[in-house]
Write a protein that holds these residues in place. Structure first.
Motif, PDB file in Angstrom:
ATOM      1  N   GLN A  75       0.587  -1.185  -0.589  1.00 39.72           N
ATOM      2  CA  GLN A  75      -0.104   0.230   0.167  1.00 39.72           C
ATOM      3  C   GLN A  75       0.963   1.100   0.121  1.00 39.72           C
ATOM      4  OE1 GLN A  75      -2.683  -1.591   3.404  1.00 39.72           O
ATOM      5  NE2 GLN A  75      -2.643  -3.108   1.141  1.00 39.72           N
ATOM      6  N   GLY A  76       1.850   1.033   0.095  1.00 44.19           N
ATOM      7  CA  GLY A  76       2.566   2.555  -0.009  1.00 44.19           C
ATOM      8  C   GLY A  76       2.683   2.862   1.477  1.00 44.19           C
ATOM      9  N   VAL A  77       3.460   4.072   1.699  1.00 42.92           N
ATOM     10  CA  VAL A  77       3.653   4.569   3.086  1.00 42.92           C
ATOM     11  C   VAL A  77       2.616   4.997   2.875  1.00 42.92           C
ATOM     12  CG1 VAL A  77       5.050   6.088   3.926  1.00 42.92           C
ATOM     13  CG2 VAL A  77       6.279   4.196   2.307  1.00 42.92           C
ATOM     14  N   THR A  78       2.242   5.466   4.491  1.00 45.97           N
ATOM     15  CA  THR A  78       1.389   6.367   4.898  1.00 45.97           C
ATOM     16  C   THR A  78       1.650   6.547   6.209  1.00 45.97           C
ATOM     17  OG1 THR A  78      -0.889   4.561   5.247  1.00 45.97           O
ATOM     18  CG2 THR A  78      -0.653   5.103   3.215  1.00 45.97           C
ATOM     19  N   LEU A  79       0.875   7.561   7.071  1.00 44.66           N
ATOM     20  CA  LEU A  79       1.116   7.907   8.346  1.00 44.66           C
ATOM     21  C   LEU A  79      -0.396   7.866   8.657  1.00 44.66           C
ATOM     22  CD1 LEU A  79       4.036   8.467   7.729  1.00 44.66           C
ATOM     23  CD2 LEU A  79       4.436  10.276   9.287  1.00 44.66           C
ATOM     24  N   PRO A  80      -0.541   7.676   9.933  1.00 43.25           N
ATOM     25  CA  PRO A  80      -1.317   7.925  10.972  1.00 43.25           C
ATOM     26  C   PRO A  80      -2.108   9.704  10.879  1.00 43.25           C
ATOM     27  CG  PRO A  80       0.088   8.009  12.605  1.00 43.25           C
ATOM     28  CD  PRO A  80       0.618   8.236  11.200  1.00 43.25           C
ATOM     29  N   VAL A 134       9.653   7.502   1.734  1.00 47.13           N
ATOM     30  CA  VAL A 134       9.206   8.346   3.198  1.00 47.13           C
ATOM     31  C   VAL A 134       8.782   8.826   3.392  1.00 47.13           C
ATOM     32  CG1 VAL A 134       9.561   7.535   5.432  1.00 47.13           C
ATOM     33  CG2 VAL A 134      10.008   5.977   3.317  1.00 47.13           C
ATOM     34  N   ASP A 135       9.484  10.503   2.694  1.00 41.52           N
ATOM     35  CA  ASP A 135       9.676  12.639   3.260  1.00 41.52           C
ATOM     36  C   ASP A 135       7.885  12.262   2.666  1.00 41.52           C
ATOM     37  OD1 ASP A 135      12.148  11.562   4.439  1.00 41.52           O
ATOM     38  OD2 ASP A 135      13.409  13.111   2.995  1.00 41.52           O
ATOM     39  N   GLU A 136       8.248  12.427   1.206  1.00 39.61           N
ATOM     40  CA  GLU A 136       6.347  12.616   0.683  1.00 39.61           C
ATOM     41  C   GLU A 136       5.468  12.601   1.915  1.00 39.61           C
ATOM     42  OE1 GLU A 136       6.385  14.889  -1.519  1.00 39.61           O
ATOM     43  OE2 GLU A 136       8.938  15.441  -1.323  1.00 39.61           O
ATOM     44  N   ALA A 137       5.342  11.440   2.111  1.00 41.44           N
ATOM     45  CA  ALA A 137       4.375  10.529   3.104  1.00 41.44           C
ATOM     46  C   ALA A 137       4.128  11.780   4.322  1.00 41.44           C
ATOM     47  CB  ALA A 137       4.816   9.161   3.399  1.00 41.44           C
ATOM     48  N   LYS A 138       5.689  11.667   5.037  1.00 39.49           N
ATOM     49  CA  LYS A 138       5.779  12.333   6.434  1.00 39.49           C
ATOM     50  C   LYS A 138       4.603  13.993   5.850  1.00 39.49           C
ATOM     51  CE  LYS A 138       9.497   9.745   8.154  1.00 39.49           C
ATOM     52  NZ  LYS A 138      11.032   9.774   8.168  1.00 39.49           N
ATOM     53  N   LYS A 139       6.221  14.785   4.436  1.00 44.90           N
ATOM     54  CA  LYS A 139       5.187  15.739   4.619  1.00 44.90           C
ATOM     55  C   LYS A 139       3.823  15.634   4.011  1.00 44.90           C
ATOM     56  CE  LYS A 139       8.551  16.558   1.330  1.00 44.90           C
ATOM     57  NZ  LYS A 139       9.647  17.240   0.313  1.00 44.90           N
ATOM     58  N   ALA A 140       3.496  14.952   3.578  1.00 45.02           N
ATOM     59  CA  ALA A 140       1.750  14.526   3.323  1.00 45.02           C
ATOM     60  C   ALA A 140       0.845  15.350   4.430  1.00 45.02           C
ATOM     61  CB  ALA A 140       1.142  13.817   2.802  1.00 45.02           C
ATOM     62  N   ARG A 141       1.457  14.328   5.589  1.00 52.55           N
ATOM     63  CA  ARG A 141       1.193  14.450   6.575  1.00 52.55           C
ATOM     64  C   ARG A 141       1.248  15.459   8.016  1.00 52.55           C
ATOM     65  NH1 ARG A 141      -2.088  15.664  10.148  1.00 52.55           N
ATOM     66  NH2 ARG A 141      -2.610  14.688  12.303  1.00 52.55           N
ATOM     67  N   PRO A 153       1.441  28.232   8.477  1.00 50.09           N
ATOM     68  CA  PRO A 153       0.912  27.754   6.861  1.00 50.09           C
ATOM     69  C   PRO A 153       1.971  27.487   6.640  1.00 50.09           C
ATOM     70  CG  PRO A 153      -0.335  30.151   7.631  1.00 50.09           C
ATOM     71  CD  PRO A 153       0.249  29.079   9.564  1.00 50.09           C
ATOM     72  N   ASP A 154       3.210  28.976   7.628  1.00 50.44           N
ATOM     73  CA  ASP A 154       4.538  29.447   6.643  1.00 50.44           C
ATOM     74  C   ASP A 154       5.294  28.064   6.362  1.00 50.44           C
ATOM     75  OD1 ASP A 154       4.673  30.043   8.691  1.00 50.44           O
ATOM     76  OD2 ASP A 154       5.412  32.419   7.876  1.00 50.44           O
ATOM     77  N   ALA A 155       4.984  27.509   7.355  1.00 51.26           N
ATOM     78  CA  ALA A 155       6.432  26.276   8.052  1.00 51.26           C
ATOM     79  C   ALA A 155       6.442  25.339   6.835  1.00 51.26           C
ATOM     80  CB  ALA A 155       5.716  25.127   8.801  1.00 51.26           C
ATOM     81  N   ASP A 156       8.373  25.602   6.783  1.00 54.59           N
ATOM     82  CA  ASP A 156       8.836  24.487   6.418  1.00 54.59           C
ATOM     83  C   ASP A 156       9.031  23.198   6.350  1.00 54.59           C
ATOM     84  OD1 ASP A 156      11.372  23.365   5.078  1.00 54.59           O
ATOM     85  OD2 ASP A 156      12.388  25.116   4.189  1.00 54.59           O
ATOM     86  N   LEU A 157       8.554  22.617   5.444  1.00 51.99           N
ATOM     87  CA  LEU A 157       8.225  20.653   5.865  1.00 51.99           C
ATOM     88  C   LEU A 157       9.828  20.103   5.735  1.00 51.99           C
ATOM     89  CD1 LEU A 157       4.604  20.742   4.203  1.00 51.99           C
ATOM     90  CD2 LEU A 157       5.340  21.288   6.603  1.00 51.99           C
ATOM     91  N   ASP A 158      10.736  20.276   4.680  1.00 51.11           N
ATOM     92  CA  ASP A 158      11.130  19.771   4.706  1.00 51.11           C
ATOM     93  C   ASP A 158      12.506  20.084   6.052  1.00 51.11           C
ATOM     94  OD1 ASP A 158      11.480  18.827   1.782  1.00 51.11           O
ATOM     95  OD2 ASP A 158      11.760  20.600   1.526  1.00 51.11           O
ATOM     96  N   LEU A 159      12.070  21.790   6.327  1.00 48.04           N
ATOM     97  CA  LEU A 159      13.217  22.160   7.691  1.00 48.04           C
ATOM     98  C   LEU A 159      12.618  21.050   8.818  1.00 48.04           C
ATOM     99  CD1 LEU A 159      15.611  23.215   8.224  1.00 48.04           C
ATOM    100  CD2 LEU A 159      14.340  25.645   8.537  1.00 48.04           C
TER     101      LEU A 159
END
Length: 197
Positions: A75-80, A134-141, A153-159
């Motif tokens: 199912q790929g990577v998903t976070l709760p 994995v990082d994309e799934a984390k950033k989606a959450r 709303p302006d938080a840098d998700l990579d950072l």
């Protein structure tokens, strides 16, 4: 002759591939990455060395795929996503800490890190096949939490990911402290102080 069933080479190949991946994981855990050889993996898996080289170009590539196989999911990577970013991040971070503390995962992860440092091609595969998704799934959450007003709303998700995971990685890499659920929770609490609106 029509009634004689011929062996299925695809099934035999998959069986060999799985045996090789398991052998690589076992040997890294038992003797450490430096002492593992392609010959030893082949002997443990019950295949010829040429079979390994047909699928992988190096010992590091075999170890990488053996590690990747531990993380594979249909199912790929998903976070709760319970709607509570703090609870969800604590669940994920506790699981990550437990994984890094588990000897069955820890030895292959360390071996993989050694190879990535020395092999740019393997590092690129790692980013493409494992770290990137994995990082994309984390950033989606995290994005979902931003949309719910739980993160700025302006938080840098990579950072934000670096803020959460870099301290854990450093503690694990340097063996500078215990990896506990309490440590995971403290990382989340500190990161959320910086990321909340």
């Amino acid at each position: 002759m029509a009634g004689v069933k011929q062996p299925d080479p695809a099934r035999r190949s998959e069986r060999s591939r799985q045996a090789i991946l398991q052998a690589a994981r076992e040997l890294v855990s038992e003797v450490g990455y430096a002492k593992v050889s392609v010959e030893a993996i082949a002997a443990r898996a019950g295949v010829g060395k040429q079979t390994i080289y047909r699928w992988w170009r190096s010992k590091g590539a075999v170890v990488f795929d053996s590690f990747l196989a531990l993380s594979e999911s249909d199912q790929g990577v998903t976070l709760p996503d319970t709607g509570d970013i703090e609870a969800d991040l604590k669940t994920v971070m506790r699981a990550t800490v437990a994984e890094f503390a588990d000897p069955a995962f820890e030895a292959p992860i360390r071996a993989l890190n050694l190879e990535i440092v020395a092999d740019p091609e393997l590092a690129a595969q790692y980013r493409e096949k494992l770290a990137g998704p994995v990082d994309e799934a984390k950033k989606a959450r995290l994005r979902s939490a931003q949309q719910a007003g739980q993160l700025a709303p302006d938080a840098d998700l990579d950072l934000a990911l670096e803020l959460l995971y870099a301290p854990l990685y450093q503690r694990w890499l340097l063996r500078s402290g215990p990896l506990t659920p309490q440590y995971a929770d403290a990382l989340v609490d500190l990161a959320l102080k910086a990321l909340r609106p």
